[in-house]
Design an enzyme around this catalytic site. Structure first.
Site, PDB file in Angstrom:
ATOM      1  N   HIS A   1      -1.364  22.804  30.908  1.00 57.02           N
ATOM      2  CA  HIS A   1      -1.533  21.424  31.345  1.00 57.02           C
ATOM      3  C   HIS A   1      -2.909  21.150  31.912  1.00 57.02           C
ATOM      4  O   HIS A   1      -3.379  20.018  31.892  1.00 57.02           O
ATOM      5  CB  HIS A   1      -0.400  21.048  32.296  1.00 57.02           C
ATOM      6  CG  HIS A   1       0.875  20.903  31.537  1.00 57.02           C
ATOM      7  ND1 HIS A   1       1.761  21.941  31.405  1.00 57.02           N
ATOM      8  CD2 HIS A   1       1.352  19.885  30.788  1.00 57.02           C
ATOM      9  CE1 HIS A   1       2.754  21.547  30.624  1.00 57.02           C
ATOM     10  NE2 HIS A   1       2.539  20.309  30.237  1.00 57.02           N
TER      11      HIS A   1
ATOM     12  N   ASP B   1       6.683  22.920  23.893  1.00 55.90           N
ATOM     13  CA  ASP B   1       7.697  23.714  24.582  1.00 55.90           C
ATOM     14  C   ASP B   1       8.729  24.259  23.618  1.00 55.90           C
ATOM     15  O   ASP B   1       9.243  25.354  23.818  1.00 55.90           O
ATOM     16  CB  ASP B   1       8.377  22.875  25.677  1.00 55.90           C
ATOM     17  CG  ASP B   1       7.545  22.875  26.948  1.00 55.90           C
ATOM     18  OD1 ASP B   1       7.074  23.960  27.333  1.00 55.90           O
ATOM     19  OD2 ASP B   1       7.332  21.805  27.524  1.00 55.90           O
TER      20      ASP B   1
ATOM     21  N   GLU C   1      13.243  20.175  23.524  1.00 56.67           N
ATOM     22  CA  GLU C   1      12.242  21.206  23.790  1.00 56.67           C
ATOM     23  C   GLU C   1      12.867  22.582  23.957  1.00 56.67           C
ATOM     24  O   GLU C   1      12.166  23.574  24.041  1.00 56.67           O
ATOM     25  CB  GLU C   1      11.485  20.890  25.083  1.00 56.67           C
ATOM     26  CG  GLU C   1      10.848  19.516  25.091  1.00 56.67           C
ATOM     27  CD  GLU C   1      10.058  19.248  26.354  1.00 56.67           C
ATOM     28  OE1 GLU C   1       8.846  19.425  26.326  1.00 56.67           O
ATOM     29  OE2 GLU C   1      10.675  18.864  27.370  1.00 56.67           O
TER      30      GLU C   1
ATOM     31  N   CYS D   1       6.091  14.654  19.638  1.00 56.41           N
ATOM     32  CA  CYS D   1       4.952  14.350  20.506  1.00 56.41           C
ATOM     33  C   CYS D   1       4.215  15.581  21.022  1.00 56.41           C
ATOM     34  O   CYS D   1       3.416  15.490  21.934  1.00 56.41           O
ATOM     35  CB  CYS D   1       5.397  13.476  21.682  1.00 56.41           C
ATOM     36  SG  CYS D   1       6.620  14.266  22.734  1.00 56.41           S
TER      37      CYS D   1
END
Ligand code: PEP
Ligand code: MG
Length: 777
Positions: free
Chosen positions: A385, A650, A626, A697
């Site tokens: 991230h 993920d 995910e 996404c």
């Protein structure tokens, strides 16, 4: 009732003004005194008072006020729950009364809570969900304070909370016994001449700049610029003023550009600078005859050392703050000593490539605001991230494994080339070529949407919707430039992780509202907080987890912290009011049960808002797929939800059991693994069968080699980093969906990743040949 109506934007502006108060006063008490006068003015309140919590005595102590008899500072003390002020602290909620006396907890205290004041409002100041103080406003008029006033004061309280905590931490430190530690910079670990180091590009393409190691500023070799004359008190005051005004400018710019992320990053530096225990100490050393540069360096080192050895994790995180402030102050001292004009607003990291072992998201924001060219980290992965945030800020970031980089001499020229995956030390002429390429890249980015079509259509006329992944609201402008057909994923946790305190419901509402308004009818899919894993909140301590990625992350974190979850849901539901384009999804859902629980929580928040007469709306609810568990029950999930969105980052991580942030296992992170491809096909089939929307996404949406497969299995909506939209659009225009379908069927039958890899390469070659053929016709 208040005759002073403010709209919400003006209220936030007022908060910025509070930050600006640092301009004229020094130290926490002076800051609080100015704050009360500002608040009283904006609220048009007869009385404003700020109490701070003293953990030692277990009391709330009046620290600053206006409108009461003089001399009460430090003397008036309340226990939690005592009087309406103590009640606000105890409940952790505002207390607003048309007439204070009507509340049974009202306590008459001569000269403070008197009958002559009727309108009463107390708002707790919180840090990391703990009360650290209370702001109180009172006025003789009945029912004087409105709900808007209450919200405004909550925003202000959140900002004050950050300032107060920083001040308290540094004061607490002064009780420590740390002694300055001189650090030794290593010898040049690369030796003279050109060297190439392998890196993984996590964001951006190229950068050229002077290397700076975080943690290197205060090393012995950096101690004092050669030839610097002896500096005195006058030089120090000049440098102090320059540092102060640079920091205030940086804070203001940050707030204007990134209002959802800004927080008090540089404001905290100002406070530290003005702290008597810091600059006062430097002044005392100068007065005792020490050279100003040496005095400042000594004091900065002492601070840094105390932080490093404090044993308090939160304090350890402030080391970079001290480094940053220290470097700025020392640079300004050197400038003052050289007789040059104080370079106002000088970004310390301008033109620098910053090398660090690891950084937290707020560091990245800070370095970006200070003009750093690029970052090289020795930890994390391309899908971490921190990397996603760097992308959001258009900041080139590379991940390297070579520890020698931590010993590279300051100001060595380095060049990053992400395409080649290398960092070149002392690149020589190569750097000139790279500089030209960088200028070209930046110009392309500026032009943004040029050549990008408003709609994406494949060669056979199939419509594909390309949406943007959004981390910070500031990215919307670029997303619109490249004609993103909505926001497919708003990672709402980003404003949380780059700030130094929780954004209030009101602040969140404003970010979310800005997103739905700016997308002008295009869908905006909000994802509730995905905290945990590699996204920790520095200001919210959580228990140590052996496996954080399998721990209290995403929806699990929200369930565990209902107050944080409900505050966000309330803000989202309010932003969805009158916004048909808003959608809401939950991250890391592992079962139908979890979705139903999250939905029930959302509906409960909606009802609470409705009961309070606050406009709100329940948008379409969906889940991110995910987890392998979600794939296994995807048909049941599809029946319950209104839409599905595949989080491939993920999904690959959990499906294959490969840490997405660990470069050591990066080769096992295989998007083309048969398990991944078959899962994707199953998810799309389940959504289609249930008649629900489905999108993807994760970063896979930007992999143009896999794009024919994604379209072939029926995906028609992809959401991605907006900078990838032009490239993905061009690739989609070359695809014939009929052919892609046949290719997908073929791929789904293959047994090994190697076969799939080979087949994808074959297909890419065939497509390239065909394109070349078309070009020759
Ligand atoms: C994903 O997992 O693919 C995703 C889009 O969410 P994030 O990258 O924020 O975890
Ligand atoms: Mg995810």
């Amino acid at each position: 009732m208040s005759d002073f109506r403010k709209d919400e934007v003006a209220l936030l502006w007022d908060v910025s003004e509070l930050v600006g108060l640092f301009d004229t006063e020094r130290g926490l008490d002076a800051f609080l005194a100015q704050s009360v006068s500002k608040i009283a003015w904006h609220m048009r309140a007869a009385v404003c008072a700020i109490y701070l919590w003293n953990a030692g005595t277990g009391e709330l102590v009046l620290r600053a006020y206006q409108g009461l008899a003089p001399g009460l500072e430090g003397k008036l003390r309340l226990r939690p729950g005592e009087s309406l002020t103590g009640l606000a602290l105890e409940k952790g909620q505002p207390v607003r009364e048309a007439r204070g006396q009507d509340n049974p907890r009202f306590l008459r205290i001569p000269e403070v809570y008197e009958e002559r004041y009727q309108g009463f409002l107390a708002v707790p100041i919180k840090r990391r969900m703990k009360g650290v103080g209370v702001i109180v406003v009172m006025d003789p008029q009945w029912n004087y304070f409105t709900e808007n006033d209450e919200r405004a004061l909550q925003v202000i309280a959140a900002q004050l909370g950050g300032v107060i905590e920083n001040a308290a931490l540094f004061l607490q430190l002064k009780g420590g016994t740390g002694t300055p530690v001189a650090e030794r910079a290593g010898a040049d670990s690369f030796g003279p001449g050109l060297h190439r180091v392998k890196v993984q590009g996590a964001s951006g393409e190229m950068a050229v700049g002077l290397a700076t190691r975080i943690g290197n500023y205060l090393s012995e070799e950096q101690a004092r610029p050669a030839g610097l004359r002896r500096l005195d008190a006058e030089d120090f005051e000049k440098a102090f003023a320059a540092t102060d005004s640079q920091l205030i400018d940086l804070q203001k710019t940050l707030e204007e550009k990134l209002h959802d992320a800004a927080s008090m990053i540089f404001g905290a530096h100002v406070l530290m600078l003005r702290d008597e225990a810091f600059s006062g100490q430097i002044r005392a050393r100068i007065a005792a005859g020490e050279d100003a540069y040496d005095a400042a360096l000594g004091e900065i080192r002492a601070y840094k050392n105390m932080l490093q050895h404090s044993g308090i994790p939160l304090l350890k995180e402030k080391v970079l703050d001290v480094e940053d402030l220290g470097h700025r102050l020392l640079s300004n001292l050197a400038t003052a000593g050289s007789g040059e004009d104080g370079a106002k607003g000088m970004p310390d990291y301008g033109g620098r490539i910053v090398i660090a072992k690891e950084l937290v998201p707020s560091d990245i924001l800070k370095l970006s605001a200070e003009g750093a060219e690029a970052l090289v980290l020795l930890s994390g992965g391309q899908h971490s991230h921190v990397a996603i945030l760097a992308k959001a800020l258009h900041m080139p970031l590379a991940i390297a494994q070579d520890e020698r980089l931590l010993r590279i001499p300051e100001n060595t020229l380095v060049m990053l080339d992400m395409k080649k995956g290398e960092l070149v030390v002392r690149p020589g002429e190569e750097a000139d070529l790279a500089a030209m390429e960088i200028v070209r890249q930046r110009a392309l980015r500026e032009q943004g949407g040029e050549g990008v079509k408003a709609q994406t259509v494949t060669r056979d006329g199939t419509r594909v919707s390309l949406r943007a992944n959004l981390n910070l609201v500031s990215e919307l402008a670029y997303a619109k430039k490249v004609h993103a057909e909505g926001v497919g994923l708003y990672r709402t946790e980003f404003p949380f992780i780059v700030r130094s305190a929780f954004p209030t419901e009101e602040e969140q509402y404003l970010f979310y509202k800005a997103a739905v308004e700016q997308m002008e009818g295009h869908p905006v899919v909000f994802r509730t907080l995905d905290i945990g894993g590699d996204k920790a909140l520095s200001y919210f301590p959580t228990q140590h987890e052996e496996n954080p990625v399998l721990g209290l992350r995403a929806l699990r974190f929200s369930f565990r912290n209902p107050e944080i979850f409900r505050t966000q849901l309330r803000a989202l539901l309010r932003a969805a009011h009158g916004a048909a384009n808003a959608r809401l999804m939950f991250p890391m859902v592992g079962s139908v049960d979890e979705f139903l629980r999250a939905k029930a929580e959302t509906v409960e928040c909606l009802h609470a808002l409705e009961r309070a007469g606050i406009p709100a709306h329940l948008p379409a609810l969906g889940v991110m797929v995910e987890l392998p568990a979600a794939v296994e029950v995807v048909e049941d999930l599809a029946a319950e939800v209104e839409f599905l969105s595949v989080g491939s980052n993920d999904l690959i991580q959990y499906m294959l059991g490969v840490d997405r942030t660990n470069e050591q296992v990066a080769s096992f992170y295989a998007p083309h693994h048969p398990a991944v491809l078959r899962s994707l096909a199953r998810i799309v089939r389940a959504a289609d069968a249930a008649g629900k929307d489905v999108s993807l996404c994760g970063d896979l949406a930007t992999d143009t080699r896999i794009l024919p497969f994604l379209l072939g299995i029926g995906l028609r909506t992809l959401s991605m980093d907006p900078t990838a939209i032009p490239r993905v659009q061009r690739a989609a225009e070359q695809i014939d969906v009929g052919v892609a379908k046949a290719q997908a069927e073929r791929l789904l039958k293959l047994r090994t990743a190697a076969e799939i890899e080979g087949c994808l390469a074959e297909m890419a070659d065939a497509a390239a040949e065909e394109e070349a053929g078309n070009g020759n016709e």
